[in-house]
Structure formats: C-alpha cells, structure tokens
Design an enzyme around this catalytic site. Structure first.
Site, short mmCIF file in Angstrom:
data_model
loop_
_atom_site.label_atom_id
_atom_site.label_comp_id
_atom_site.label_asym_id
_atom_site.label_seq_id
_atom_site.Cartn_x
_atom_site.Cartn_y
_atom_site.Cartn_z
N LYS A 20 0.78 -1.10 -0.08
CA LYS A 20 0.06 0.02 0.20
C LYS A 20 0.86 1.29 -0.09
CE LYS A 20 -2.84 -2.56 3.23
NZ LYS A 20 -3.38 -2.28 4.59
N ARG B 135 16.26 -8.79 5.08
CA ARG B 135 16.75 -9.04 3.73
C ARG B 135 15.96 -8.04 2.93
NH1 ARG B 135 18.15 -14.35 0.43
NH2 ARG B 135 20.06 -14.18 1.76
N HIS C 20 26.46 -9.72 3.13
CA HIS C 20 25.55 -10.92 3.69
C HIS C 20 26.52 -11.23 4.98
CE1 HIS C 20 22.95 -14.18 4.25
NE2 HIS C 20 22.63 -14.52 3.02
N1 CP Z 1 22.91 -18.42 1.01
C1 CP Z 1 21.72 -17.57 0.94
O1 CP Z 1 21.87 -16.60 1.25
O2 CP Z 1 20.81 -18.56 0.46
P1 CP Z 1 19.26 -17.87 0.26
O3 CP Z 1 19.25 -16.91 -0.84
O4 CP Z 1 18.57 -19.29 -0.04
O5 CP Z 1 18.85 -17.51 1.62
#
Ligand code: CP
Length: 302
Positions: A80, A101, A129
């Site tokens: 929205k 994420r 990451h």
């Molecule tokens: N390694 C990793 O980030 O895998 P996913 O994208 O499945 O979380």
C-alpha cells in the site's frame, strides 16, 4: 555484542567474530535448548530466500523462541506504499530483534538507524551478507582446522555476489591469499579490494579457473546473480562462464573443500555432490548453529 546490530561484517571485530564461532560449536553439539522462550524474533524478507530465512527460523525454533515476519513483502502494507522506516518502527514494537533481507544496498544500515531493537542484515542487495560470512568462516575452520594462511579461490559473480564481498573482508584479518576468478564484467569491486590492499595481502585475478584448482584450500563457487543485471542479454552471455565438474577435481589438494553459499544454478555439476570435497550442504547446515550463536550474543543470553 549485546544489542549490537550486524549490518557489515566489519561492525564486529575479529575477536567478536571468533567468539561467535566458538559459541556456534557449542550449539552444534547441543542445538535444542529452551533459552529463547521469552523472545520474539522478526524475519522480514523483502527478497526471496531459502537457507537464510529458514535457518534463522530453525535456529530460533530450536531455542524455544517465537517468530513473526514475512517472506513476501507484497502481502504486507508495503504493497500500500508503506515506507521501510515505518515498517521497521512498527515491527520494533512487536519483536526483540529483526532479521532483514532487502534488495537495496544500504537498507539494513538505514533500518539500524531508525530501529529501537538490533538489526541483523540478512543480505542487502549486492552489498553484504554478514551472517553468511560467519557460517562460511565456521565451515572453513571446521574443514581446514584454521582460518589463517589459506589459499582461497572465489569463482563466478564477484561483482554482485554479496557473500563474496563480506567473506573477503573478514578473511583479510587472517592473512589469506585470494584467487579471484570471474568474467571481466564481474570483477570484485575496488571497494572490496581496498580491504585486501590495506592489509598488504596478495590477490590474483583470472578469467578461467583451471590453473588455480591445484593450488587452493577452499574453492568458493558462486552463482551469476541474474536478478542484479539490468540487461538480460548481458546475463545470457555470461551465465554459464564456470561449470565445475568432477573430472576437474582430479589434481586438487587433499584438503580442498568446495563451498557455495547456494542456491546453485549450473555452476556445479550435480555429480560433484558425491565427491568428498563437496561441502556446500554441510555449510548450509552450519548456518543454524552460527545464527543461534549470533542471536544469543545479541540478546545477551550467552
Ligand atoms: N545463501 C543464501 O543466502 O541463500 P538463500 O538466498 O536461499 O537465503
């Protein structure tokens, strides 16, 4: 580490990273302990995931904690038009820790600046990451007995591969030598190479992987990150640049282990899965123990 967000791997010192790995080894021996019963952890995934989200949720579930969140932002009020700031501030009201994420680089840092609970970056675009890095470090130590003085090859999409960026940065503290194999268009960015240069470590760049295979202790394969390409034709041209097959492993070191953050597309033949040097599924399992260690450190429980 109590209440300390993890956005970049460098937010935690080498000593803090090693303390997480040490605690993860305890969780590997005993992963089911009811120590998070009073806690709610939010997992906010604005981008697809299998391993990261499910291993975080498995980690929390095995420790007796509660999980709220979403795996598809289109089912939330983002649809929205709600801003990231408002989503984060709202979820802070409902949880003790947020795992997030997001496709945009810098989004996790932004979230950590507006949040009243700690943020764990589970991947922000092509940037970093860091929790994958901690489990990669755990896996390297588990298979090699050390993190220092290793020859590590990174193969594939080194430009957009966020797991590569944060792992290279972390391994700069361990005197490793880096062998960087990528198509010309997907070289490791200068913003990451600068960390190698600052530590006076060596790195070598290649466009093919044959010559490095006999030299390395760790072969870290990566997927070409289709979703980061603005031009699909460019992706089609280089998508199958590297495909590891069993016959290529004949003259490799006995201690070699093949890692991959997964998902895999074509870059490792399925035949390789049965080779004793393949270690990517064990690597994914280690994500549970390392994430248990990280969560309990941030919540101040262990
Ligand atoms: N390694 C990793 O980030 O895998 P996913 O994208 O499945 O979380």
């Amino acid at each position: 580490m109590k209440n300390k967000s993890l956005v970049s791997i460098n937010d935690y010192s080498k000593e803090e990273q090693l303390a997480i790995l040490e605690l993860a080894a305890n969780f590997e021996k005993n992963p089911t302990q009811k120590i998070l019963e009073d806690y709610v952890i939010a997992t906010l995934f604005f981008e697809p995931s299998t391993r990261t989200r499910l291993s975080f949720e498995s980690a929390v579930s095995r420790l007796g904690g509660k999980i709220i969140g979403f795996s598809d932002a289109s089912s939330t009020s983002v649809k929205k038009g709600e801003s990231l700031k408002d989503t984060i501030k709202t979820v802070c009201n409902y949880s003790d820790l947020i795992v997030m994420r997001h496709p945009r680089e810098g989004s996790a840092r932004f979230a950590s600046e507006v949040a009243s609970v700690p943020i764990i970056n589970a991947g922000d675009g092509a940037n970093q990451h860091p929790t994958q890095t901690l489990l990669d470090m755990y896996t390297i130590k588990q298979t090699q007995g050390r993190l220092d003085n290793l020859n590590i090859a990174f193969v594939g999409d080194l430009k957009y591969g966020r797991t590569v960026h944060s792992l290279v940065m972390a391994l700069c503290n361990f005197n490793c030598t880096f062998h960087l194999v990528s198509p010309f268009e997907l070289k490791l960015p200068s913003s990451v190479k600068i960390h190698i240069k600052e530590k006076n470590l060596e790195y070598y760049q290649y466009t093919t992987m044959d010559e490095i295979l006999p030299k390395v202790d760790i072969l870290y394969m990566t997927r070409i990150q289709k979703e980061r390409f603005s031009d699909p034709i460019e992706y089609e041209k280089i998508k199958n640049s590297y495909i590891l097959s069993n016959d290529m492993l004949n003259n490799t070191k006995d201690n070699l282990k093949i890692l991959h953050p997964l998902p895999r597309v074509n870059e490792i033949d399925e035949d390789v899965d049965d080779n004793s040097k393949a270690y990517y599924f064990q690597q994914a399992l280690n994500g549970v123990y390392v994430r248990q260690a990280l969560i309990t450190k941030i919540l101040g429980i262990k």
